[in-house]
Write an enzyme that holds these catalytic residues in place. Structure first.
Site, PDB file in Angstrom:
ATOM      1  N   ASP A  30     -19.111 -56.776  18.854  1.00  0.00           N
ATOM      2  CA  ASP A  30     -17.898 -57.376  19.390  1.00  0.00           C
ATOM      3  C   ASP A  30     -17.785 -57.194  20.911  1.00  0.00           C
ATOM      4  OD1 ASP A  30     -15.231 -58.157  19.938  1.00  0.00           O
ATOM      5  OD2 ASP A  30     -14.669 -57.694  17.879  1.00  0.00           O
ATOM      6  N   SER A  40     -14.624 -62.057  20.934  1.00  0.00           N
ATOM      7  CA  SER A  40     -14.280 -62.054  19.512  1.00  0.00           C
ATOM      8  C   SER A  40     -13.488 -63.324  19.159  1.00  0.00           C
ATOM      9  CB  SER A  40     -13.480 -60.785  19.185  1.00  0.00           C
ATOM     10  OG  SER A  40     -13.345 -60.603  17.801  1.00  0.00           O
TER      11      SER A  40
END
Length: 393
Positions: free
Chosen positions: A166, A47
């Site tokens: 993610d 991320s």
């Protein structure tokens, strides 16, 4: 860790807008220990940690990193609902920054050195990407790693035909199990570079390989990760990252006495600056006195301009504020309609993907149910009840 180590890695945890802490860490390493950045064999992240890794791999300016983060946080605070307002498209903003600021040979600088953590939607498996064909290919991998379900949208992006979300949902700190990996996290815990915070009753949790102490400060940091605060608080987080990185360098004897900053500057300047109270093993480095902003001048200037712009914004009167809340449903409906129109050309692909995912999920559930039933039958075979005849009267 010693400078004489043959090789080492750097791993960043995903943290959203807490990336301001990473900006401070990067600034300190950039000024005080560039050999750590240049000699790192693997730069890993998930991320926002992957974004920070790309910045390190491409040797971007720490000041530019802070400027982009502040601009992103300002965009997130514009709407009535902040970062969750439909008008704020986080991935679109991130993509614009990456297209604008990454060098044209970013994929060459990143390939073999940057490891981007992603979570495959189909089975939830973690995937590490380290080879990129082009700058656009690298950017798409970073976008996939930043897609947090619902917060960033409903339909996950795809990379080379496969949909990902993610990377923090499966491995939030790649290669953290290796002893030669320098782990960095903005949450207080057991990472090599992290803020200090007392856990309640010495409890902590491991969120996909990231140690996080259980306390109110970390709970507040989780909120900040999704809803960015004002520039003043981001500047404080950046400064704490700088201090904690400095303490890590000092504890591990990695500071360069031959750097442009003289030994007198190091001793005189830093012994009087309070840290973020990170405990230093046996040395117990104690510092007292009033803290001044010790960030480099270029970064101080970025935060000053952002803070000044924030203070100069005209505050909306109460009447205008009430009107904004009244028209919010209409605004949300209008923006959602625009989003629908934008994704119409690919709508059939999304619907096909959702249908395939539904069938796959149902199949996995049925397979699991049959497997459990089979095991139960093997372990507890059906009992044969003795036949009884009705008694004769």
């Amino acid at each position: 860790m010693q400078e004489s180590a043959k090789e080492w890695n750097i791993s960043f945890a995903g943290c959203g807008f807490l990336m301001a802490y990473y900006c401070g860490v990067y600034s300190c390493l950039f000024e005080r220990a560039q050999f750590l950045l240049k000699g790192a064999k693997k730069i890993c992240g998930a991320s926002s940690g992957a974004l920070m890794g790309a910045i390190l791999a491409c040797k971007m300016s720490p000041a530019k990193c802070c400027e982009n983060l502040l601009e992103m946080s300002r965009e997130a605070r514009k709407g009535t609902l902040g970062a969750v307002h439909p008008s704020f498209n986080l991935l679109k903003v991130v993509r614009n920054f990456l297209n604008r600021d990454l060098p044209d040979d970013a994929h060459l600088l990143a390939s073999g050195r940057l490891f981007v953590s992603l979570t495959r939607v189909s089975d939830g498996t973690n995937v590490l990407l380290s080879e990129f064909d082009s700058k656009e290919d690298l950017i798409q991998a970073l976008i996939c790693s930043c897609f947090y379900p619902l917060y960033c949208g409903v339909f996950p992006p795809s990379y080379r035909g496969i949909r990902y979300v993610d990377g923090a949902l499966s491995d939030n700190m790649p290669f953290s199990h290796l002893r030669n990996t320098i782990t960095i996290s903005p949450f207080s815990g057991e990472s090599d570079i992290s803020p200090y915070g007392n856990p309640f009753y010495f409890h902590d949790i491991y969120y996909n390989n990231v140690s996080i102490h259980i306390n109110f400060i970390n709970a507040h940091r989780v909120v900040i990760a999704f809803f960015p605060p004002e520039p003043e608080l981001l500047a404080e987080m950046c400064q704490n990252g700088y201090k904690d990185a400095f303490l890590f360098l000092k504890e591990n004897k990695l500071l360069k006495t031959t750097s442009p900053l003289s030994e007198f500057t190091l001793n005189d300047e830093w012994e009087n600056i309070p840290t973020s109270k990170k405990y230093i093993s046996k040395n117990k480095l104690r510092v007292n006195g009033n803290s001044e902003n010790i960030l480099p001048g270029s970064i101080r200037k970025v935060f000053y301009i952002a803070s000044k712009r924030e203070n100069e914004q005209i505050r909306c009167p109460k009447l205008v504020s009430c009107l904004m809340w009244c028209i919010l449903p209409v605004e949300v409906a209008y923006i959602m309609l625009l989003r629908l129109v934008e994704c119409t050309p690919e709508m059939w692909l999304y619907l096909l993907w959702m249908w395939q995912m539904t069938l796959r999920t149902i199949g996995q559930i049925l397979k699991k149910a049959f497997s459990i039933s089979y095991l139960c039958l093997q372990k507890y075979p059906t009992l044969q009840l003795p036949s009884t005849s009705n008694p004769t009267h």
